[in-house]
Scaffold this motif. Structure first.
Motif, PDB file in Angstrom:
ATOM      1  N   PHE A 188      43.825  69.268  44.964  1.00 24.44           N
ATOM      2  CA  PHE A 188      42.456  69.754  45.149  1.00 24.44           C
ATOM      3  C   PHE A 188      41.644  68.625  45.792  1.00 24.44           C
ATOM      4  CE2 PHE A 188      38.133  70.911  43.833  1.00 24.44           C
ATOM      5  CZ  PHE A 188      38.117  72.268  44.147  1.00 24.44           C
ATOM      6  N   SER A 189      41.353  68.763  47.076  1.00 25.04           N
ATOM      7  CA  SER A 189      40.743  67.689  47.860  1.00 25.04           C
ATOM      8  C   SER A 189      39.281  67.977  48.160  1.00 25.04           C
ATOM      9  CB  SER A 189      41.499  67.532  49.175  1.00 25.04           C
ATOM     10  OG  SER A 189      41.351  68.733  49.941  1.00 25.04           O
ATOM     11  N   GLU A 190      38.614  66.981  48.744  1.00 21.11           N
ATOM     12  CA  GLU A 190      37.220  67.158  49.128  1.00 21.11           C
ATOM     13  C   GLU A 190      37.068  68.262  50.172  1.00 21.11           C
ATOM     14  OE1 GLU A 190      33.404  64.616  50.877  1.00 21.11           O
ATOM     15  OE2 GLU A 190      35.281  63.600  50.388  1.00 21.11           O
ATOM     16  N   SER A 191      38.009  68.361  51.093  1.00 21.16           N
ATOM     17  CA  SER A 191      37.921  69.409  52.122  1.00 21.16           C
ATOM     18  C   SER A 191      38.062  70.800  51.508  1.00 21.16           C
ATOM     19  CB  SER A 191      38.990  69.189  53.198  1.00 21.16           C
ATOM     20  OG  SER A 191      40.295  69.263  52.642  1.00 21.16           O
ATOM     21  N   ILE A 192      38.930  70.940  50.510  1.00 19.02           N
ATOM     22  CA  ILE A 192      39.062  72.230  49.814  1.00 19.02           C
ATOM     23  C   ILE A 192      37.775  72.551  49.077  1.00 19.02           C
ATOM     24  CG2 ILE A 192      40.260  73.458  47.959  1.00 19.02           C
ATOM     25  CD1 ILE A 192      42.802  71.919  48.741  1.00 19.02           C
ATOM     26  N   PHE A 193      37.229  71.547  48.390  1.00 22.48           N
ATOM     27  CA  PHE A 193      35.979  71.766  47.665  1.00 22.48           C
ATOM     28  C   PHE A 193      34.874  72.218  48.611  1.00 22.48           C
ATOM     29  CE2 PHE A 193      31.852  69.771  46.455  1.00 22.48           C
ATOM     30  CZ  PHE A 193      31.532  70.639  45.420  1.00 22.48           C
ATOM     31  N   ARG A 194      34.730  71.541  49.741  1.00 19.42           N
ATOM     32  CA  ARG A 194      33.652  71.885  50.672  1.00 19.42           C
ATOM     33  C   ARG A 194      33.850  73.286  51.257  1.00 19.42           C
ATOM     34  NH1 ARG A 194      30.158  67.994  51.461  1.00 19.42           N
ATOM     35  NH2 ARG A 194      30.728  65.821  51.066  1.00 19.42           N
ATOM     36  N   LYS A 195      35.082  73.629  51.543  1.00 20.20           N
ATOM     37  CA  LYS A 195      35.367  74.973  52.075  1.00 20.20           C
ATOM     38  C   LYS A 195      35.006  76.054  51.048  1.00 20.20           C
ATOM     39  CE  LYS A 195      39.342  77.878  53.372  1.00 20.20           C
ATOM     40  NZ  LYS A 195      38.676  78.655  54.443  1.00 20.20           N
ATOM     41  N   LEU A 196      35.419  75.859  49.818  1.00 21.63           N
ATOM     42  CA  LEU A 196      35.119  76.830  48.767  1.00 21.63           C
ATOM     43  C   LEU A 196      33.619  76.894  48.481  1.00 21.63           C
ATOM     44  CD1 LEU A 196      38.013  76.207  46.202  1.00 21.63           C
ATOM     45  CD2 LEU A 196      37.903  77.905  48.034  1.00 21.63           C
TER      46      LEU A 196
END
Length: 628
Positions: A533-541
């Protein structure tokens, strides 16, 4: 008032002269010296928290050879029951169902706002915990509206009785359609059935309307204690009713001892016998579970029982273990009361209340809160009510003397679980004595295998965003569900309060900063099991879930909020989850933006908070709009 030690904001003494009476102002002055003690203990809290993080240190039990800080009681004596308590008052001995909720509404005239109290006292609950903290909005003067409404209801003012008459009729209309019968006969006699309980704000919060004359912010705990007890003790005692408080967010027996001194001082000031004011303690903090008997002993004659909550407690575990890269919670839906560390927490509470004090007195265990509301499709309601009843039956079997509900419509659904057993309470039920081993300590942070999914992350984000938005609109208690289920009446809304946002963002913080692995493939995003669970996944969600709220109907997300409080809620979520050093309280970022709808100002205030926390190790807890 200016020559005294406390300053009241603006013209509020005049506008709320029924709350800020001469007697209550005198009580505030009598308790004002404790403000410095509260601040000192909150600084100690933050120091302990930093040390845990820096030294990668777990919480442990107190040294039995020492005294409880702030008392002359030995830890070993507290654990063995060698302390003075008091019997449970008559009107608290049967508390099969307690309701919880605020006694006021945001931006509502008195006649409408006070209906909250009427619904509560006509609900058929054995007790109602009127919330001054997690479920009570703090915008404008809501904390004072809450105090006013409770005083009017306790004193049976005509404006309250008129509201109660109307509410009784509406509640009976619903009861006939749902149960096939009316639940309220004579509404006036029904008002005396429910024990009135007040939850003061925790030691970590400041009042928005009071300051010390030297400019220091003023403890919300002292404000709530002084105003509620002073304004209502005479009428409650004349009616033969107890004066009862719920004390939230206590972390240590030292903090409980401070509460005990403040309550005793107020009793002395009002000419009341020590122990007149009785208190439940919400066990919402991991550290408190290591000191249950010590907390009980420190509160002495005031103590009446413990409550086992869910959301706040999970958040406290997450926060206390923020330093440990291996401690990562699963989806929030998996962390029920039978899950790992929750199971052990509940077990310690029931053993603590069933340990007798020196005179043989036991204490109460009030179970957790049922957040369901019986509103939705027929199948959805039936399924959710079945789960709610099963949860109540489990707690009853485990030894709880009752539980909470978050909505008056749930009272007569849950109450029969205890009613059919007929016992007023389960005090004195036999459980093993508490032990204080390394194994016991480890059990309080026990993780068990459970899913950690993108669906779970979406749920965390959606409800976290919605809660922040509701909070800033003055609704600290709100019926919410993830955006993907808007319009699906088979998925019921749940009553959520401040703890909802706290734990959801805490878990997201864990997943991001501890590099949590997703445990299942996610077809929607194409992410596979084992993905970090990465920063890019967090931002996308975050972007996707935020856009769902922008496009939601007004029923689910108020249209006006989409250009005012919702963008601020997003900013707070983004900062909280992304900050490398975990922010102690989500509510801090919300509180400093109350009554502010400007995103630029919000960013300035959030940056101020983060800067002070990093550079000085301090929180910003004052009302930034209240300057001397």
């Amino acid at each position: 008032m200016s020559e005294k030690s406390i300053i009241v904001r603006n013209n509020l003494i005049k506008e709320y002269q029924d709350v800020y009476t001469s007697e209550s102002l005198a009580a505030l002055e009598a308790l004002a010296p404790f403000n410095a003690e509260v601040k000192k203990l909150m600084a100690i809290r933050l120091k302990r928290r930093r040390e845990r993080y820096q030294k990668m240190k777990r919480i442990d039990f107190l040294d039995p050879s020492t005294n409880i800080p702030g008392t002359s009681i030995a830890v070993k004596d507290a654990r063995s029951g060698q302390f003075e308590g008091a019997p449970v008052p008559v009107d608290l001995q049967r508390q099969w169902v307690q309701g919880t909720g605020p006694g006021a509404k945001p931006n509502a005239p008195l006649e409408s706002s006070i209906r909250n109290v009427a619904y509560a006292l006509l609900s058929g609950a054995d007790g109602w915990m009127f919330d001054g903290e997690d479920a009570l909005g703090q915008t404008s003067t809501m904390s004072l509206d809450n105090q006013r409404n409770l005083k009017l209801a306790i004193h049976r003012d005509p404006v309250f009785l008129n509201a109660a008459r109307q509410v009784a009729s509406q509640m009976n209309d619903w009861s006939r359609s749902f149960f096939g019968e009316e639940k309220i006969g004579d509404f006036k006699s029904q008002l005396d059935f429910t024990t009135i309980i007040f939850r003061a704000r925790g030691l970590h919060l400041d009042d928005r309307h009071l300051r010390m004359a030297d400019g220091a912010s003023f403890s919300a705990s002292i404000a709530d204690l002084a105003l509620y007890v002073t304004n209502n003790h005479k009428t409650l005692r004349e009616r033969g009713a107890s004066i009862v408080l719920y004390l939230p967010k206590i972390q240590t027996a030292e903090e409980a001892a401070l509460w005990n001194r403040m309550i005793t001082q107020l009793e002395n000031h009002l000419g009341l016998e020590t122990g007149t004011v009785r208190v439940y303690v919400l066990v919402e903090q991991l550290e408190a579970t290591y000191q249950l008997m010590e907390i009980r002993a420190a509160l002495g004659k005031h103590f009446v029982g413990y409550n086992t909550g869910r959301w706040d407690y999970i958040n406290s575990v997450s926060d206390a273990m923020a330093w440990d890269p291996d401690f990562i919670n699963p989806n929030i839906e998996s962390i029920g009361m039978t899950y790992g560390y929750m199971r052990n927490y509940e077990d310690r509470v029931r053993r603590a209340v069933n340990t007798p004090d020196v005179a043989g007195n036991f204490a109460l265990w009030q179970g957790g809160m049922e957040p369901n509301i019986p509103v939705g499709s027929e199948d959805g309601v039936a399924s959710s009510m079945k789960k709610a009843i099963a949860g109540a039956e489990r707690e009853q079997a485990e030894g709880a003397s009752g539980k909470w509900v978050a909505h008056w419509k749930m009272v007569h659904i849950i109450r029969p679980v205890w009613e059919k057993h007929g016992q007023a309470n389960q005090m004195g039920r036999t459980f093993p004595a508490l032990t204080y081993t390394d194994s016991d300590a480890a059990g309080l942070i026990l993780l068990e295998a459970a899913p950690r999914t993108i669906r779970g992350a979406r749920n965390l984000l959606s409800v976290g965003l919605q809660y922040g938005n509701a909070f800033e609109q003055g609704m600290q208690a709100a019926a919410l569900k993830p955006a993907d289920f808007f319009g699906d009446d088979n998925v019921l809304y749940l009553m959520e309060d401040m703890a909802t946002g706290e734990i959801r963002l805490s878990i997201l913080w864990e997943w991001l900063h501890k590099k949590a692995e997703i445990t299942e493939d996610d077809p929607g995003t194409g992410l596979i099991k084992g993905t970090v669970f990465s920063e890019s996944i967090f931002r996308k969600l975050l972007e996707e879930e935020y856009n769902k709220l922008l496009n939601a109907r007004d029923k689910d997300v108020h249209t006006l909020s989409k250009e005012t409080t919702l963008p601020i809620a997003r900013e707070i979520v983004e900062v909280y989850v992304n900050e490398t050093i975990k922010i102690p309280w989500f509510i801090d970022l919300l509180n400093i933006n109350l009554n502010n709808h400007d995103l630029k100002t919000a960013r300035e205030r959030i940056n101020l908070y983060v800067k002070k926390l990093k550079e000085q190790g301090e929180r910003v807890t004052e009302n930034l709009d209240f300057k001397l």
